[in-house]
Design an enzyme around this catalytic site. Structure first.
Site, PDB file in Angstrom:
ATOM      1  N   GLU A 150       2.954   7.301  -0.948  1.00 58.45           N
ATOM      2  CA  GLU A 150       2.181   8.538  -1.095  1.00 58.45           C
ATOM      3  C   GLU A 150       1.446   8.462  -2.424  1.00 58.45           C
ATOM      4  O   GLU A 150       1.730   7.579  -3.239  1.00 58.45           O
ATOM      5  CB  GLU A 150       3.131   9.750  -1.075  1.00 58.45           C
ATOM      6  CG  GLU A 150       3.872   9.873   0.242  1.00 58.45           C
ATOM      7  CD  GLU A 150       4.905  10.998   0.256  1.00 58.45           C
ATOM      8  OE1 GLU A 150       5.032  11.713  -0.763  1.00 58.45           O
ATOM      9  OE2 GLU A 150       5.567  11.148   1.289  1.00 58.45           O
ATOM     10  N   THR A 187      -1.393   0.192   5.669  1.00 61.95           N
ATOM     11  CA  THR A 187      -1.975  -0.930   6.420  1.00 61.95           C
ATOM     12  C   THR A 187      -1.928  -0.584   7.908  1.00 61.95           C
ATOM     13  O   THR A 187      -0.877  -0.189   8.417  1.00 61.95           O
ATOM     14  CB  THR A 187      -1.177  -2.227   6.135  1.00 61.95           C
ATOM     15  OG1 THR A 187      -1.228  -2.484   4.736  1.00 61.95           O
ATOM     16  CG2 THR A 187      -1.750  -3.415   6.898  1.00 61.95           C
ATOM     17  N   ALA A 202       4.063   8.544  -4.927  1.00 62.28           N
ATOM     18  CA  ALA A 202       5.259   7.736  -4.616  1.00 62.28           C
ATOM     19  C   ALA A 202       4.816   6.323  -4.241  1.00 62.28           C
ATOM     20  O   ALA A 202       4.575   6.009  -3.080  1.00 62.28           O
ATOM     21  CB  ALA A 202       6.057   8.372  -3.476  1.00 62.28           C
ATOM     22  N   GLU A 244       3.814  -4.259  -1.048  1.00 63.45           N
ATOM     23  CA  GLU A 244       5.219  -4.557  -0.690  1.00 63.45           C
ATOM     24  C   GLU A 244       6.115  -4.506  -1.932  1.00 63.45           C
ATOM     25  O   GLU A 244       7.133  -5.183  -2.006  1.00 63.45           O
ATOM     26  CB  GLU A 244       5.361  -5.928  -0.006  1.00 63.45           C
ATOM     27  CG  GLU A 244       4.421  -6.195   1.142  1.00 63.45           C
ATOM     28  CD  GLU A 244       4.530  -5.178   2.260  1.00 63.45           C
ATOM     29  OE1 GLU A 244       5.644  -4.709   2.509  1.00 63.45           O
ATOM     30  OE2 GLU A 244       3.496  -4.863   2.865  1.00 63.45           O
ATOM     31  N   GLY A 284     -19.957 -23.069 -10.890  1.00 66.41           N
ATOM     32  CA  GLY A 284     -20.775 -21.883 -10.623  1.00 66.41           C
ATOM     33  C   GLY A 284     -20.749 -21.487  -9.154  1.00 66.41           C
ATOM     34  O   GLY A 284     -20.813 -20.297  -8.810  1.00 66.41           O
ATOM     35  N   THR A 292       5.352  -4.052  -6.306  1.00 67.42           N
ATOM     36  CA  THR A 292       4.636  -4.900  -7.271  1.00 67.42           C
ATOM     37  C   THR A 292       5.564  -6.006  -7.783  1.00 67.42           C
ATOM     38  O   THR A 292       6.794  -5.890  -7.704  1.00 67.42           O
ATOM     39  CB  THR A 292       4.138  -4.073  -8.482  1.00 67.42           C
ATOM     40  OG1 THR A 292       5.300  -3.590  -9.197  1.00 67.42           O
ATOM     41  CG2 THR A 292       3.284  -2.892  -8.049  1.00 67.42           C
TER      42      THR A 292
END
Ligand SMILES: Cc1cc2nc3c(=O)[nH]c(=O)nc-3n(C[C@H](O)[C@H](O)[C@H](O)COP(=O)(O)OP(=O)(O)OC[C@H]3O[C@@H](n4cnc5c(N)ncnc54)[C@H](O)[C@@H]3O)c2cc1C
Length: 386
Positions: A126, A157, A129, A361, A338, A363
């Site tokens: 959330e 997901t 959370a 999942e 590059g 940190t």
């Protein structure tokens, strides 16, 4: 890593490779990456092949493969596009979570929804959370034989494409112990999806906010006991962590393939850049990171096949592999010079796709906390000394 493959694993991987060669061509992947959109229509052949049910037992409509084989298949798919792969992984992990936490009847109901070809999602996070998953505020209020679910889940997901969710809601004001898990069919009144996240990478994966506005579910949709929700979430995360590492290894493989191929054909100072020691060092470190990651993943998957919870091992594998991935993709871009930052070349996307692996999942910071806590428990009362 080929030495570790069994005949069965080789066959599955070849099958997936043929499928991905046709379905996830560079043009198709690039188109959806640019759009930042999940290619829902491209999953039909994957569903027909049962790729969302590989590890699920045959009695529930799956292929009944071990985790170790399933992992290799998804790693291969992630070489083509990790966002596509995680869409399938999230679906099967949600079902597997129901099988771990719920009854056989609940697992069958969940399987019946996704088996013909549908997505599932795990809704825990959330806005307030995230790492602190135990602080979930969304509520499940008992009303006779039903529960009324209310709250907003963020960063989910498959959030907007799922036909069924596993959701974690608060049933009591007692911290982690006040959370309960529910299976929630998308067809229920009161579910709406908010904005789709416009992410830097993994852009073929749908990440959305899901709003539950007084959604009524029968008590028979509760998974396990009231108060068991935190445990359901943690057990699900143990699984998904190991699979996230698998996808990271797929990206790593692709980065190595692209880098070695490029270093062999790109010439400076009248010789291929693979002849320069500084470039060789980057390529060798990439190969070492890949090989060690694959061995670690294989070990964890084998432990899971033997019925272990892999709380510490899943956390170690996820952390090691996804940290290693950051070094690998950074070096891959460096090998390309590059051209590495150009969208016309493949490694730019690999770098964008990779970052989130250190974040979702759980940190990598909180994984290290978990690992240390497990060590603390393991060593409690242990006499160390030779
Ligand atoms: C693409 C994507 C897909 C996702 N999919 C899902 C999904 O399907 N279902 C779902 O429920 N969630 C999902 N999430 C949410 C994800 O799990 C959270 O983003 C993650 O847990 C981190 O929470 P947060 O973003 O709120 O960061 P925060 O918790 O706010 O963390 C911010 C920083 O503080 C650090 N930190 C916080 N607490 C501690 C601590 N105690 N010790 C050390 N460091 C700490 C963190 O490591 C981080 O560096 C997804 C996220 C993304 C980006």
């Amino acid at each position: 890593m080929a030495l570790l493959y069994t005949q069965e694993q080789r066959e599955f991987i070849r099958m997936v490779q043929e499928f991905a060669d046709q379905t996830l061509t560079p043009e198709v992947v690039s188109k959806y990456d640019h759009l930042g959109q999940c290619p829902v229509e491209l999953f039909k052949p994957a569903f027909d092949m049962g790729l969302h049910m590989l590890e699920i037992p045959e009695e529930y409509g799956g292929a009944g493969l071990p985790y170790s084989t399933t992992a290799m298949v998804f790693s291969k798919l992630a070489e083509y596009d990790a966002g596509y792969a995680i869409t399938l992984v999230s679906t099967f992990v949600a079902l597997r979570s129901v099988m771990l936490a719920g009854s056989a009847d609940q697992a069958r109901r969940f399987a019946d929804i996704i088996e013909p070809g549908a997505f599932a999602a795990f809704a825990l996070s959330e806005s307030d959370a995230g790492t602190d998953a135990g602080s979930v505020k969304s509520t499940a209020t008992r009303d006779g034989d039903d529960y009324i679910l209310t709250g907003e889940k963020t960063f989910i997901t498959n959030g907007s494409i799922a036909n069924v969710y596993v959701g974690i809601f608060r049933t009591a004001d007692t911290g982690n112990k006040g959370l309960s898990a529910f299976m929630i069919e998308r067809s229920r009144e009161g579910i709406s999806v908010g904005a789709h996240e416009d992410k830097m990478g993994l852009r073929l994966s749908d990440t959305s906010t899901v709003n539950f506005d007084h959604v009524r579910v029968p008590a028979s949709n509760r998974l396990g006991d009231e108060g068991a929700g935190f445990k359901v979430a943690m057990n699900s995360l143990n699984l998904s962590r190991a699979f996230v590492a698998t996808l990271a290894a797929g990206i790593m493989q692709r980065a190595l393939d692209e880098s070695v191929s490029y270093a062999r054909i790109r010439s400076q100072f009248k010789r291929p850049i693979i002849r320069f020691e500084a470039v060789q060092e980057m390529l060798a470190d990439m190969a070492i990171a890949l090989e060690t990651s694959q061995v670690l993943i294989h070990n964890t998957m084998t432990m899971m096949d033997q019925g272990n919870l892999v709380r510490k091992e899943g956390a170690m594998t996820k952390t090691y592999v996804t940290d290693a991935l950051q070094r690998v993709v950074t070096d891959a871009v460096q090998v390309f010079g590059g051209y590495g930052v150009s969208k016309a070349y493949p490694v730019e996307k690999l770098m964008r796709d990779s970052k989130v692996f250190q974040i979702f999942e759980g940190t990598n910071q909180i994984q290290r906390v978990t690992i240390a806590n497990e060590l603390d428990k393991e060593y409690a009362g242990k006499e160390v000394g030779r």
